[in-house]
Scaffold this motif. Sequence first.
Motif, PDB file in Angstrom:
ATOM      1  N   ASP D 124       5.604   4.623  -1.708  1.00 53.30           N
ATOM      2  CA  ASP D 124       5.408   3.182  -1.541  1.00 53.30           C
ATOM      3  C   ASP D 124       3.962   2.887  -1.134  1.00 53.30           C
ATOM      4  O   ASP D 124       3.364   1.913  -1.582  1.00 53.30           O
ATOM      5  CB  ASP D 124       6.343   2.623  -0.452  1.00 53.30           C
ATOM      6  CG  ASP D 124       7.761   2.428  -0.967  1.00 53.30           C
ATOM      7  OD1 ASP D 124       8.017   2.714  -2.154  1.00 53.30           O
ATOM      8  OD2 ASP D 124       8.611   1.982  -0.167  1.00 53.30           O
ATOM      9  N   ARG D 128       1.361   0.542  -2.981  1.00 50.87           N
ATOM     10  CA  ARG D 128       0.782  -0.648  -2.336  1.00 50.87           C
ATOM     11  C   ARG D 128      -0.746  -0.625  -2.407  1.00 50.87           C
ATOM     12  O   ARG D 128      -1.373  -1.653  -2.637  1.00 50.87           O
ATOM     13  CB  ARG D 128       1.250  -0.746  -0.883  1.00 50.87           C
ATOM     14  CG  ARG D 128       2.693  -1.235  -0.735  1.00 50.87           C
ATOM     15  CD  ARG D 128       3.102  -1.335   0.739  1.00 50.87           C
ATOM     16  NE  ARG D 128       4.479  -1.785   0.872  1.00 50.87           N
ATOM     17  CZ  ARG D 128       4.872  -3.064   0.874  1.00 50.87           C
ATOM     18  NH1 ARG D 128       3.969  -4.027   0.768  1.00 50.87           N
ATOM     19  NH2 ARG D 128       6.139  -3.387   0.992  1.00 50.87           N
ATOM     20  N   TYR D 129      -1.354   0.542  -2.204  1.00 54.17           N
ATOM     21  CA  TYR D 129      -2.813   0.611  -2.285  1.00 54.17           C
ATOM     22  C   TYR D 129      -3.288   0.436  -3.724  1.00 54.17           C
ATOM     23  O   TYR D 129      -4.303  -0.200  -3.988  1.00 54.17           O
ATOM     24  CB  TYR D 129      -3.349   1.909  -1.651  1.00 54.17           C
ATOM     25  CG  TYR D 129      -3.543   1.753  -0.161  1.00 54.17           C
ATOM     26  CD1 TYR D 129      -4.738   1.247   0.345  1.00 54.17           C
ATOM     27  CD2 TYR D 129      -2.522   2.036   0.741  1.00 54.17           C
ATOM     28  CE1 TYR D 129      -4.924   1.057   1.709  1.00 54.17           C
ATOM     29  CE2 TYR D 129      -2.684   1.848   2.103  1.00 54.17           C
ATOM     30  CZ  TYR D 129      -3.891   1.362   2.585  1.00 54.17           C
ATOM     31  OH  TYR D 129      -4.075   1.163   3.927  1.00 54.17           O
ATOM     32  N   TRP D 130      -2.561   1.005  -4.666  1.00 51.59           N
ATOM     33  CA  TRP D 130      -2.942   0.847  -6.072  1.00 51.59           C
ATOM     34  C   TRP D 130      -2.925  -0.627  -6.475  1.00 51.59           C
ATOM     35  O   TRP D 130      -3.790  -1.096  -7.218  1.00 51.59           O
ATOM     36  CB  TRP D 130      -1.991   1.647  -6.976  1.00 51.59           C
ATOM     37  CG  TRP D 130      -2.336   1.594  -8.424  1.00 51.59           C
ATOM     38  CD1 TRP D 130      -1.912   0.667  -9.327  1.00 51.59           C
ATOM     39  CD2 TRP D 130      -3.195   2.485  -9.155  1.00 51.59           C
ATOM     40  NE1 TRP D 130      -2.447   0.931 -10.566  1.00 51.59           N
ATOM     41  CE2 TRP D 130      -3.235   2.040 -10.483  1.00 51.59           C
ATOM     42  CE3 TRP D 130      -3.926   3.633  -8.799  1.00 51.59           C
ATOM     43  CZ2 TRP D 130      -3.987   2.695 -11.477  1.00 51.59           C
ATOM     44  CZ3 TRP D 130      -4.664   4.279  -9.787  1.00 51.59           C
ATOM     45  CH2 TRP D 130      -4.690   3.802 -11.110  1.00 51.59           C
ATOM     46  N   ASP D 142       7.510  -7.399  -1.427  1.00 52.60           N
ATOM     47  CA  ASP D 142       8.672  -6.536  -1.169  1.00 52.60           C
ATOM     48  C   ASP D 142       9.409  -6.186  -2.464  1.00 52.60           C
ATOM     49  O   ASP D 142       9.584  -5.013  -2.814  1.00 52.60           O
ATOM     50  CB  ASP D 142       9.594  -7.270  -0.178  1.00 52.60           C
ATOM     51  CG  ASP D 142      10.790  -6.455   0.235  1.00 52.60           C
ATOM     52  OD1 ASP D 142      11.611  -6.127  -0.636  1.00 52.60           O
ATOM     53  OD2 ASP D 142      10.922  -6.135   1.434  1.00 52.60           O
ATOM     54  N   ILE D 145       7.414  -4.032  -5.034  1.00 56.36           N
ATOM     55  CA  ILE D 145       7.385  -2.594  -4.725  1.00 56.36           C
ATOM     56  C   ILE D 145       8.720  -1.950  -5.128  1.00 56.36           C
ATOM     57  O   ILE D 145       8.760  -0.897  -5.774  1.00 56.36           O
ATOM     58  CB  ILE D 145       7.100  -2.367  -3.217  1.00 56.36           C
ATOM     59  CG1 ILE D 145       5.766  -3.021  -2.814  1.00 56.36           C
ATOM     60  CG2 ILE D 145       7.139  -0.885  -2.854  1.00 56.36           C
ATOM     61  CD1 ILE D 145       4.549  -2.530  -3.558  1.00 56.36           C
ATOM     62  N   ARG D 146       9.814  -2.612  -4.765  1.00 55.22           N
ATOM     63  CA  ARG D 146      11.133  -2.064  -5.099  1.00 55.22           C
ATOM     64  C   ARG D 146      11.319  -1.949  -6.617  1.00 55.22           C
ATOM     65  O   ARG D 146      11.833  -0.952  -7.120  1.00 55.22           O
ATOM     66  CB  ARG D 146      12.242  -2.935  -4.509  1.00 55.22           C
ATOM     67  CG  ARG D 146      12.313  -2.844  -2.988  1.00 55.22           C
ATOM     68  CD  ARG D 146      13.380  -3.781  -2.414  1.00 55.22           C
ATOM     69  NE  ARG D 146      13.092  -4.100  -1.017  1.00 55.22           N
ATOM     70  CZ  ARG D 146      13.467  -3.345   0.011  1.00 55.22           C
ATOM     71  NH1 ARG D 146      14.167  -2.249  -0.188  1.00 55.22           N
ATOM     72  NH2 ARG D 146      13.147  -3.688   1.243  1.00 55.22           N
TER      73      ARG D 146
END
Lengths: 81, 747, 287, 158
Positions: D124, D128-130, D142, D145-146
């Motif tokens: 995750d 998130r950083y990508w 949220d 990401i899921r």
Amino acid sequence: MVKVLLWGTLRSAADGQAEVEVAARTFKELLDELAARYPGLEPQIKRGVSLALDGKIYREAWFTEIGPDSEVVLMPYMTGG
Amino acid sequence: MALDAYQKREFKQVGTRPNRPDGVDKVTGRAMYGADATAPGMLHAKVLRSPHAHARIVAIDTSAAEALPGVKAIVTAADFGVPEDAFLLDVQDHCMAREKALYDGHAVAAVAATSLAAAKAALNLIKVDYEVLPHVTDVDEAMKPGAPVVQAGRAFENVPAGMSENVTHHCEFGHGDLDAGFAKADHIIERSFRTAATHQGYIEPNACLASVTSDGRADLWVCTQGQFFYRTLCAAILGMEASQLRVTASEIGGGFGGKTMVYMEPVALALSKKAGRPVKLVLTRDEVFRATGPTVSSSMDVKIGMTKDGRITAAQARLRYSGGAFHCGTVDFGAQAAFAAYDLEAVQTLGWNAMTNRPKESAYRAPGAPLSIYAVESVVDELCQHFGLDPLAVRLKNAADKGTKSSYGPTFDQIGLKATLEAAKAHPHYAAPLGPNQGRGLSCGFWFNFGGNTCVSLSVNTDGTVGVTEGNPDIGGSRASISLMAAEELGIPYDKIRTIVADTSSLGYNDVTDGSRVTFAVGLATIKAARDAVQKMCSRAAKIWGIDEDAVEWVDGAAVPAGPNAGKFPPMTLAEIAAVSAETGGPICGHHEVNADGAGVSFGVHLCDIEVDPETGATKVLRYTVFQDAGKAVHPSYVEGQMQGGAVQGIGWALNEEYIYGADGKLQNPGFLDYRIPVASDLPMIDTVILEIPNPGHPYGVRGVGETGIVPPLAAISNAVSRAVGVRMTELPMSPPKLLKAIEAKG
Amino acid sequence: MQYVAAKTADEAVALLAGHSGTARVLAGGTDLLVQMKSGMVEPDLVVDIKRIAGMRDITPEAGGFRVGAAVSGAELGEHAGVCAMWPGVVEGFNLIGSTQVQGRATMAGNLCNASPAGDAVPSLVAAAAVARVQGPNGTRDVPIRDIPAGPGRTTLSKGEIVTSIFLPARPARAADAYLRFIPRTEMDIAVASAGVSLVLAADGTVESARVALGAVAPTVLLAEEAGKVITGTRLDDETLARMAAACEAICKPIDDKRGTIEFRTRTAGVMAKRAARIAYDRAGAKA
Amino acid sequence: MKTIQVSTTINGDPAEFICTPDETLLDVLRNRLGLTGSKEGCGTGDCGACSVTVNGRLVCSCLVLGAEAEGAEISTIEGMAEGETLHPLQRAFIEHAALQCGVCTPGILVAAKSLLEKNPDPTDEELRYWLAGNLCRCTGYDKIIRAVQVAAAEMRGA
């Protein structure tokens, strides 16, 4: 007669009263009566007010009936985002 | 039986999570947003903006620009009238400065040309002679006697005499005897708070395509939260009849309240009228920040008295909001909402609005409420710390409930605050251990919600499918929710229904998508339009069967003979009735028009854990849980989405987002680089707990959910940070320099 | 405006040297296009150097690496050799902008943009890296430190371009690290930053160190005293505190929307000591 | 301004266009080629809504000149589905409610696809950083990401 609760800034226009009694069966009658009796309230009524009747907020709705024991609260006209 | 009142029922489709109808268009790039439309012969427009925070416009010379090849029209304030209505005058003046430029970025002229490059070049050739005036951008400064006057003579009658001319509005709410209440307190805390203005931060810049023809008809394609309201404003500003202006809402790339107001649409229409050609006007991100949105900025004092066992005895808030260079009534909502979560014997809120040389405030999710509630919830938290009391227990002890006389006047009906607090208390998050430099914060939040003017048309097609036509742009999945409610009511599958958003010529008036009204009010109108169609279908079936129409019921998507005729005929499905509609009396449609009331107020509680780096003031959100009453979650995924999105916007507001003005009155950070909205790597997952305490004012019990979610994060985060560093923070955003300074001052 | 994709460095130099208006070099374009969008610069000539042979190559040289001026952050980040030898240089460069910006941005561009806050520069200064500059009068090698002249200004003459950056060879027990402070986790400009490069002696003490600070002066600072403070030590807390103080002593930042003088000074020291610790642990791990 | 003729491949098909030297690839895609799926949220590389890949590299098309695209292979959101068949990421975004207004969605999908091609099993945090350069204002990230993780698992055959 219906008791109408006024918010703080309106009270000076109604002889300092927090609550005023008016003879009205509907919102329309109530607003007309308020404006006639207390001309100082007219600018705010023209800009728009909402009314809470027994806890439920109405934005317009002239013909909403008011019972003699109903709780009526004047509120600024609601908007949102 | 009142059909719009809540009735307990078992839902078959409402509460499920089907795919949204606009999903494929949006994941394939096919969806058409504001800037995606073109028209034959289209011109491109650019707006010239004031580089000064406050300046008299002495003269504008557009002759050189007009002479530039490709330039087809230039407009300034001289091309518009002067509306008598004060509200409309403000709206128009915000779109195009009339006598004075009132803020950095205020539009002073606009050009339409055959290319964007030509329009840009033309801007450089417009000569504006400014007389620069002293400016004020801070609300407290603006309220001082002798402050530069932004606009004279604009104060309402309710403003007490002797205040700065910038103060346009004053309000007061509350009840009870404050002095007696404070006398009963074991401890009183009084603190002052400040919050910076923030922007809605929608990713799609405002954009429109205007086309006015020589016979006076016009079309406007625009990203908006309310095509009907835009029509009202544009038609009034341009002196057009409403029927001649058709406004079509594009897909909308976010709004959050910021696209409830026109900014440049009347200008695009005026340019199109003057040039006789369609005109496209798309704002740059810089323009979006400088001249659209933002919220109010605020300065607030809150005083609360509490007994040592945690009962609040009296509470007072003084709120000073600035909605920019124009009148703004948002402080009313802040003042009404401030103490809404509490059952109080003595409470008073006072509010003032002061004009500053900033862009005109536009609504942003629960306008006004996040700020005042941030200040109140911070003081409540500090009182809990003072007495060593559990902050959730204290809130439960003082929580408003059914029968509570609210701080803004009315007595609450069924509300979900206590249930929400109990859910937070029972959640594992509340009991989870914390490490060093970490703090846990919580806050209550509240928003009124409302209904408003709504019109829905539902047509039963002869093949047994159904079209729903509604008038509110879909900003978060509302077409899915509307389709679900229609499917539920009609008893047919969700995918047999297509819901579309109509233009202003295809449906009656609908209020803007605001006030968390759409799922509530459009849902209500859809349910009633469906019931209208059901009644007609029952009538057709009765005629076919030759029985009395009162003896027909609608069960699971079919007309069924009832009463004395029960079982006499097999059920007749919607598709079967629709197939013979031509033979039985013509098309079958349902309609409903209403100015809906009874939206039902909404409460939420947010819990968050934050870690602070004591050497730099950097914050990290470790864990976040949202608890909110949705009445009934029609499409739970999109309810969660509203709660998560609201929370994250609030996190941004609390930690880093702010309008930064220089001493010169210019906005320092009009871009996503330095206006820091949260990025994916800043955040944890946002957990959600949906409560369903039915709203008595909606047939399915629905409450609005869109706005409440942005209210609690400001205080929840501030309380967590304050507890983590051991210093009470009183200013937003809590950017690292401020936080480090506070930590170092503590020693 | 004219756009030319130069085929050779000589062609690029000739175009730039011979042009009388506003000319700009286009490498990654992540600064130039933003400046053009905002109207900060309206070039008459843009010379794209990405199609020049060698400009996108990373070549081993004298035990170190020569990085072409048009090598993007993403490309450098995928180069195992450079990542192993100069992890701090790579992490500094890779902090610039988003993944998308990394697909385009170049170290040479970051250097020549001459922002005091450029994330690629402190590590390059700490690494004692050298820029190869080609101009109308030939080619010269210039220490990175000497390229920026002030915010937005370089010491390059008209017609000169950076064609590559040379990262020198290192002994085995050596490493570097870069840290910056930003309010978010990504997508911000450094408020203060530090690059630290150090070599360990056989006994695990610091044999030599170079510390560079970003965003706290008109150009990147080489914190020589801070480097001396940690030399001969194992970076105990007391040494690191002195090192931070030595960094703070030379900061001359400005107050602006991104940070105050006080905050920048403070965090520069914090970043330096933390980066030193990381570099030290990295070097130790290699030993 | 003298226009430049450029030959490229876009979503696998040859494409030719002319543009002015100062025109960005985003402007070319949207205004000259009718590929309006790439959005302009900022024009300065800060929001990621215009993400495309050029020769396999994820970039902001607002920070690339149209003229630079000569000979390049460009992929945009319009090329992500194969005919009627949505890419697993596209399907996951719909099924897991990973979009609200949808304006950031094309850029996020292009960026996520680019990550999964390099790293089929990201954490995750890596994800998130990508995606840090792809702003979304609606969802709080949220569900995005899921949804990417669901698609990644499906693509790995898990």
